[in-house]
Design an enzyme around this catalytic site. Structure first.
Site, PDB file in Angstrom:
ATOM      1  N   ASP A   1       0.991  -6.310   1.559  1.00  0.00           N
ATOM      2  CA  ASP A   1       0.639  -5.030   0.936  1.00  0.00           C
ATOM      3  C   ASP A   1      -0.878  -4.992   0.801  1.00  0.00           C
ATOM      4  OD1 ASP A   1       0.439  -2.733  -0.540  1.00  0.00           O
ATOM      5  OD2 ASP A   1       0.947  -3.678  -2.430  1.00  0.00           O
TER       6      ASP A   1
ATOM      7  N   TYR B   1       5.888   4.370  -1.137  1.00  0.00           N
ATOM      8  CA  TYR B   1       5.337   3.197  -0.448  1.00  0.00           C
ATOM      9  C   TYR B   1       5.909   1.885  -0.980  1.00  0.00           C
ATOM     10  CZ  TYR B   1       1.798  -0.237   0.952  1.00  0.00           C
ATOM     11  OH  TYR B   1       1.162  -1.343   1.447  1.00  0.00           O
TER      12      TYR B   1
ATOM     13  N   GLN C   1     -15.104  -5.414  -3.604  1.00  0.00           N
ATOM     14  CA  GLN C   1     -15.007  -3.989  -3.272  1.00  0.00           C
ATOM     15  C   GLN C   1     -15.374  -3.094  -4.454  1.00  0.00           C
ATOM     16  OE1 GLN C   1     -10.947  -4.119  -1.949  1.00  0.00           O
ATOM     17  NE2 GLN C   1     -10.344  -5.245  -3.770  1.00  0.00           N
TER      18      GLN C   1
ATOM     19  N   TYR D   1      -1.639   9.685   1.164  1.00  0.00           N
ATOM     20  CA  TYR D   1      -2.212   8.874   2.232  1.00  0.00           C
ATOM     21  C   TYR D   1      -2.647   9.821   3.352  1.00  0.00           C
ATOM     22  CZ  TYR D   1      -0.626   4.462   0.144  1.00  0.00           C
ATOM     23  OH  TYR D   1      -0.445   3.392  -0.689  1.00  0.00           O
TER      24      TYR D   1
ATOM     25  N   GLU E   1      -3.359 -12.384  -4.215  1.00  0.00           N
ATOM     26  CA  GLU E   1      -4.235 -11.203  -4.235  1.00  0.00           C
ATOM     27  C   GLU E   1      -5.669 -11.710  -4.324  1.00  0.00           C
ATOM     28  OE1 GLU E   1      -4.481  -7.592  -4.341  1.00  0.00           O
ATOM     29  OE2 GLU E   1      -6.568  -8.158  -4.664  1.00  0.00           O
TER      30      GLU E   1
HETATM   31  N1  SAM Z   1      -0.652   0.569  -1.108  1.00  0.00           N
HETATM   32  C1  SAM Z   1      -1.989   0.341  -0.757  1.00  0.00           C
HETATM   33  C2  SAM Z   1      -2.431   0.984   0.519  1.00  0.00           C
HETATM   34  O1  SAM Z   1      -1.850   0.696   1.564  1.00  0.00           O
HETATM   35  O2  SAM Z   1      -3.343   1.784   0.483  1.00  0.00           O
HETATM   36  C3  SAM Z   1      -2.378  -1.102  -0.852  1.00  0.00           C
HETATM   37  C4  SAM Z   1      -2.370  -1.453  -2.299  1.00  0.00           C
HETATM   38  S1  SAM Z   1      -2.943  -2.947  -2.871  1.00  0.00           S
HETATM   39  C5  SAM Z   1      -4.010  -2.327  -4.114  1.00  0.00           C
HETATM   40  C6  SAM Z   1      -4.031  -3.637  -1.645  1.00  0.00           C
HETATM   41  C7  SAM Z   1      -4.628  -4.952  -2.139  1.00  0.00           C
HETATM   42  O3  SAM Z   1      -4.900  -5.829  -1.048  1.00  0.00           O
HETATM   43  C8  SAM Z   1      -5.938  -4.800  -2.907  1.00  0.00           C
HETATM   44  O4  SAM Z   1      -5.726  -5.114  -4.247  1.00  0.00           O
HETATM   45  C9  SAM Z   1      -6.886  -5.786  -2.216  1.00  0.00           C
HETATM   46  O5  SAM Z   1      -7.756  -6.446  -3.117  1.00  0.00           O
HETATM   47  C10 SAM Z   1      -5.898  -6.716  -1.542  1.00  0.00           C
HETATM   48  N2  SAM Z   1      -6.464  -7.493  -0.434  1.00  0.00           N
HETATM   49  C11 SAM Z   1      -7.320  -7.057   0.523  1.00  0.00           C
HETATM   50  N3  SAM Z   1      -7.641  -8.058   1.343  1.00  0.00           N
HETATM   51  C12 SAM Z   1      -6.967  -9.169   0.907  1.00  0.00           C
HETATM   52  C13 SAM Z   1      -6.907 -10.518   1.341  1.00  0.00           C
HETATM   53  N4  SAM Z   1      -7.609 -10.931   2.395  1.00  0.00           N
HETATM   54  N5  SAM Z   1      -6.109 -11.366   0.662  1.00  0.00           N
HETATM   55  C14 SAM Z   1      -5.378 -10.952  -0.416  1.00  0.00           C
HETATM   56  N6  SAM Z   1      -5.429  -9.685  -0.885  1.00  0.00           N
HETATM   57  C15 SAM Z   1      -6.205  -8.806  -0.228  1.00  0.00           C
END
Ligand code: SAM
Length: 288
Positions: free
Chosen positions: A161, A67, A37, A229, A112
């Site tokens: 998350d 959150y 990304q 958000y 993650e």
């Molecule tokens: N609080 C935030 C929101 O709802 O906007 C979410 C925060 S956190 C940064 C979201 C994380 O999910 C990102 O770091 C992203 O890389 C991770 N993510 C997305 N898809 C994923 C997957 N398939 N497996 C593990 N992590 C994933």
């Protein structure tokens, strides 16, 4: 990026057509493309540092605690004795920071997908990334969906998350994922997932609720306010393997002193109960 113009970042995205929140930017602290990304860290004028992935605001310094506290404490306080917790996503470290505070939690596993998010969070967002330095936290870099396939009967609570259902997170909003969550939980386990809002994503909330209901005997949907958000709100989908779980009534409550010691600024047992009180139109649409 088109979203950065004349000193302002605008969150333009098809997930919430026709609306976009804008933040005045003082400085771009980091911009790069990871394997998964586009990653952007901004110093904003009114909300402090902000993490933006694929043009979508993930968290800002000023309001992130709403959150992180709610997605962690709603499920943890609904479980009788959570000891082993899994976090899927959460690359900024904020959820790990909150889960590590919870009395009785012994082990926190986290998966993650994007190490770049972890790296930039450690560099620019240490107030959240400090969650990773708790000795209870065991971070694995990989896809949450693939990780879930390899685990059975291991976790008391699983918190998803994730970013919104575009890009690498799409699989984390679909029914097969909820089936994998169920398999990975211990008896009476509880899940909590980021879910959209009833103002801009009612269809998405309905879909996630349908998937969750098809797998878990008890589900609930709560909300908290997060100004940065879309529509200023975010939802949390909860599911329990125990049909007797009453999400509205926390099993664990804390005194004001305990809340202060844990540095909780949003969550309390009153907020917990209130988060499930939805407006009538939402209750009717979601059949809650
Ligand atoms: N609080 C935030 C929101 O709802 O906007 C979410 C925060 S956190 C940064 C979201 C994380 O999910 C990102 O770091 C992203 O890389 C991770 N993510 C997305 N898809 C994923 C997957 N398939 N497996 C593990 N992590 C994933």
């Amino acid at each position: 990026m088109n979203a950065l113009k004349q000193g302002w970042f605008s969150e333009i995205n098809g997930l919430w057509p026709g609306i976009a929140q804008s933040l005045e930017v003082e400085k771009i602290l980091y911009e790069g493309q990871s394997e998964y990304q586009h990653v952007l860290v901004l110093q904003t004028k009114s909300y402090g540092k902000a993490l933006v992935l694929d043009g979508i605001i993930q968290c800002t310094e000023k309001d992130e605690f709403s959150y992180q506290e709610m997605i962690s404490f709603l499920p943890l306080c609904s479980h009788p004795n959570p000891k082993t917790v899994l976090i899927v996503g959460g690359g900024d470290g904020g959820v790990a920071r909150e889960v590590a505070k919870f009395p009785g939690v012994e082990k926190i596993y986290q998966v993650e997908i994007d190490n770049k998010v972890v790296e930039v969070s450690k560099q620019f967002l240490p107030f959240m990334a400090k969650g990773f330095s708790d000795p209870k936290v065991n971070l694995h870099i990989g896809d949450g969906f693939e990780f879930m396939k390899q685990h059975s009967n291991e976790f008391d609570v699983i918190i998803t998350d994730s970013s919104d259902p575009v890009g690498p997170a799409i699989s984390l909003f679909q029914e097969p994922y909820f089936a994998l969550l169920k398999k990975a939980l211990k008896p009476n386990g509880i899940v909590c997932c980021q879910a959209g809002t009833v103002w801009s994503n009612l269809d998405q909330v309905q879909d996630t609720l349908t998937h969750c209901r098809s797998i878990f005997p008890k589900v609930a949907y709560g909300v908290s306010s997060v100004p940065t958000y879309p529509t200023g709100q975010i939802g949390y989908m909860l599911g329990s393997l125990n049909p007797e779980t009453n999400f509205n009534e926390p099993l664990k409550t804390f005194s004001e002193d305990e809340l202060d010691k844990m540095e909780l600024r949003y969550y309390s047992d009153k907020i917990h109960r209130a988060s499930f009180e939805l407006p009538r139109f939402a209750k009717k649409s979601l059949k809650l």
